[in-house]
Write an enzyme that holds these catalytic residues in place. Sequence first.
Site, PDB file in Angstrom:
ATOM      1  N   HIS A  68     -25.510  -1.781  -2.518  1.00 51.06           N
ATOM      2  CA  HIS A  68     -26.366  -1.445  -3.770  1.00 51.06           C
ATOM      3  C   HIS A  68     -27.630  -2.496  -3.864  1.00 51.06           C
ATOM      4  CE1 HIS A  68     -25.174   2.263  -5.603  1.00 51.06           C
ATOM      5  NE2 HIS A  68     -23.705   1.755  -5.097  1.00 51.06           N
TER       6      HIS A  68
ATOM      7  N   VAL B  93       5.031   1.310  -5.513  1.00 48.55           N
ATOM      8  CA  VAL B  93       5.648   0.610  -6.694  1.00 48.55           C
ATOM      9  C   VAL B  93       5.997   1.460  -7.466  1.00 48.55           C
ATOM     10  CG1 VAL B  93       5.269  -1.375  -8.254  1.00 48.55           C
ATOM     11  CG2 VAL B  93       4.127  -1.469  -5.954  1.00 48.55           C
TER      12      VAL B  93
ATOM     13  N   SER C 167     -19.964   6.869  -1.116  1.00 48.81           N
ATOM     14  CA  SER C 167     -21.132   6.882  -0.728  1.00 48.81           C
ATOM     15  C   SER C 167     -21.472   5.850   0.516  1.00 48.81           C
ATOM     16  CB  SER C 167     -22.168   6.618  -1.530  1.00 48.81           C
ATOM     17  OG  SER C 167     -22.170   7.652  -2.889  1.00 48.81           O
TER      18      SER C 167
ATOM     19  N   ARG D 282     -13.316   8.491  -8.548  1.00 43.74           N
ATOM     20  CA  ARG D 282     -14.057   7.316  -8.693  1.00 43.74           C
ATOM     21  C   ARG D 282     -12.875   6.774  -9.948  1.00 43.74           C
ATOM     22  NH1 ARG D 282     -19.954   8.829  -9.011  1.00 43.74           N
ATOM     23  NH2 ARG D 282     -19.322  10.745  -8.726  1.00 43.74           N
TER      24      ARG D 282
ATOM     25  N   CYS E 142     -18.278  15.553  20.192  1.00 44.68           N
ATOM     26  CA  CYS E 142     -19.621  15.661  19.340  1.00 44.68           C
ATOM     27  C   CYS E 142     -19.734  14.023  19.003  1.00 44.68           C
ATOM     28  CB  CYS E 142     -18.855  16.164  17.994  1.00 44.68           C
ATOM     29  SG  CYS E 142     -18.404  18.174  18.133  1.00 44.68           S
TER      30      CYS E 142
ATOM     31  N   GLU F  34       0.724  -0.888  -0.097  1.00 43.57           N
ATOM     32  CA  GLU F  34       0.043   0.083  -0.056  1.00 43.57           C
ATOM     33  C   GLU F  34       0.665   1.317  -0.101  1.00 43.57           C
ATOM     34  OE1 GLU F  34      -2.165   3.214   0.047  1.00 43.57           O
ATOM     35  OE2 GLU F  34      -3.312   1.009  -0.280  1.00 43.57           O
TER      36      GLU F  34
ATOM     37  N   ILE G  88     -12.591  -0.450 -10.852  1.00 45.13           N
ATOM     38  CA  ILE G  88     -13.530  -0.819  -9.978  1.00 45.13           C
ATOM     39  C   ILE G  88     -14.267   0.555  -9.293  1.00 45.13           C
ATOM     40  CG2 ILE G  88     -14.113  -2.069  -7.865  1.00 45.13           C
ATOM     41  CD1 ILE G  88     -13.094  -3.904 -10.212  1.00 45.13           C
TER      42      ILE G  88
ATOM     43  N   ILE H 161     -22.701   2.734   0.342  1.00 47.31           N
ATOM     44  CA  ILE H 161     -24.028   2.014  -0.070  1.00 47.31           C
ATOM     45  C   ILE H 161     -23.766   0.812  -0.352  1.00 47.31           C
ATOM     46  CG2 ILE H 161     -25.964   2.055  -1.536  1.00 47.31           C
ATOM     47  CD1 ILE H 161     -25.706   4.894  -1.501  1.00 47.31           C
TER      48      ILE H 161
ATOM     49  N   CYS I  35     -13.417  13.453  22.245  1.00 48.44           N
ATOM     50  CA  CYS I  35     -14.131  13.946  21.194  1.00 48.44           C
ATOM     51  C   CYS I  35     -15.604  14.015  21.629  1.00 48.44           C
ATOM     52  CB  CYS I  35     -13.965  13.248  19.787  1.00 48.44           C
ATOM     53  SG  CYS I  35     -15.313  13.696  18.535  1.00 48.44           S
TER      54      CYS I  35
END
Length: 506
Positions: A67, A190, A63, A338, A435, A49, A362, A65, A433
């Site tokens: 789907h 890489v 988002s 994206r 909140c 990574e 993807i 989600i 925190c």
Amino acid sequence: MEFYRIRPYNSFMEFESGLFDVAIIGCGVSGANIARRLSAYSIKTAILEKSADVSFGTSKANSGIIHGGFHHNKKYLKARLEMQGSLMFDQLRRELNFPFRRCGIIVAALHHDEMKVVEHLYLQGVENEVIGIELCSRLRMLELEPKLSSDVVGGLYAPGGGIIEPYRFVFALVESALKNGVKLFTNFKVIKANRDTSGGEDFWTIKSEDNTNSCCKEIKARYVINAAGLFADEVSKIFGAEDFTITSRKGEYFLLDRLTKACPSKVVFPVPTAVSKGMLVIPTVEGTVLVGPTADAADDKNDFSTTQKHLEQILICGKTMIPSLSQNDVITSFSGLRPCLESDFYIEASKKAPAFVQVAGIQSPGLTASPAIAEYVKNILVEMGLQLTEKPGWNPIVENHPSVRDFICGENPNIEELDSLINKDSAWGNMVCRCENVSEAEIVQAIKLGHTTLDGIKYFTRAQMGRCQGGFCTYKIIKIIMRETGLSIEEVTKHGAQSFVLAGVL
């Protein structure tokens, strides 16, 4: 508790050979699912990574989600993997303890001529064997979601759709993978790859740039999986594989406070156009509300800026579906990029580079499809010759990491258990925190799990995600990072690399 990234790996002392069976480039939602799936077999797997932490690319800003399985025809690979992947999330949730809820998805038609598209989506969903899909009248839509505009004329309901916290999903996948023997190399960008065929066994030598934050400069692997997201085209060229171009599409979002009166009970989609699923109103799994995204071509793959023009457009579109949306409830805006590549996922063995698998393009519904993508890639590796033997003692379970928020306002509040934790460790009673009700103990837990940047802690604990957006807690978190890691104040970063937060202050 076994901490999964408290130290970076800088040698191959753990193995008889310094050769991995599989190296996965990129640790977003696709790479993490693949790593976790391969961890069930007696092979040596590495994740490479380029960022300081996992889920810092495309996966951190989508988002969230799961789907509903009706937006794409099943002739597309993305549709087939979406349907398969969606059905896998309930078991994954039980095993990995990440935030996930099947709240359902509705598509709201505000004009009669939009019902033709809705009917097409419904028939497509039926063909895709979507469980429980409904073609709805105006009254049924208002029954399902009373906060919808009174202008709604009908729509679609897919009860199997859901919401998820995507970065927590990736963190859990990686924790599971590393618990079962996968090795993670962060800050590994890489830059070069060579195929060695001189000995008795062919393998790739993969080199990282000379990054002082990276303890490992070189990895050897028999098979390589390109799951590099926005940069999959560049990685493919480095390996002498297919020449294609990933373009980026920017999506800007508003995030609304959890106290907003505009929070729907279900994900609300508009009727899609030929180029976009439109701007959504999404009740997040943690109680806030997302509105967006836009969909605009972006030339710079590192451009995460937002614009007033687009944000105004988001609010206007959101209010047409949920009129109670108010700009006064907005606590922040952000954008995600994206990776776009034609009209379908590109997942197959390279025809040019040996022992190299492409997992590119993807985009939506990539999050939903990701568990099925891992299974699909595993089967490709087997077809290419990788021998997989199930690992004795493979453990799919990741323990739930307790949080004050869950004890106070979760599905099953338990003040007594929180009191017990505070009695054992007073850090559970020190609220860092306010909140999001995140304690000092949770910050320490995140750091011990390897999340040592401000963003890594934010995504793991939700500290800095509330109404004040870190205005009260950021400095407290910095002090805890310094205490737990030994970093100086100048060395603390927002998201790794050169993103120093307080350099030159002292």
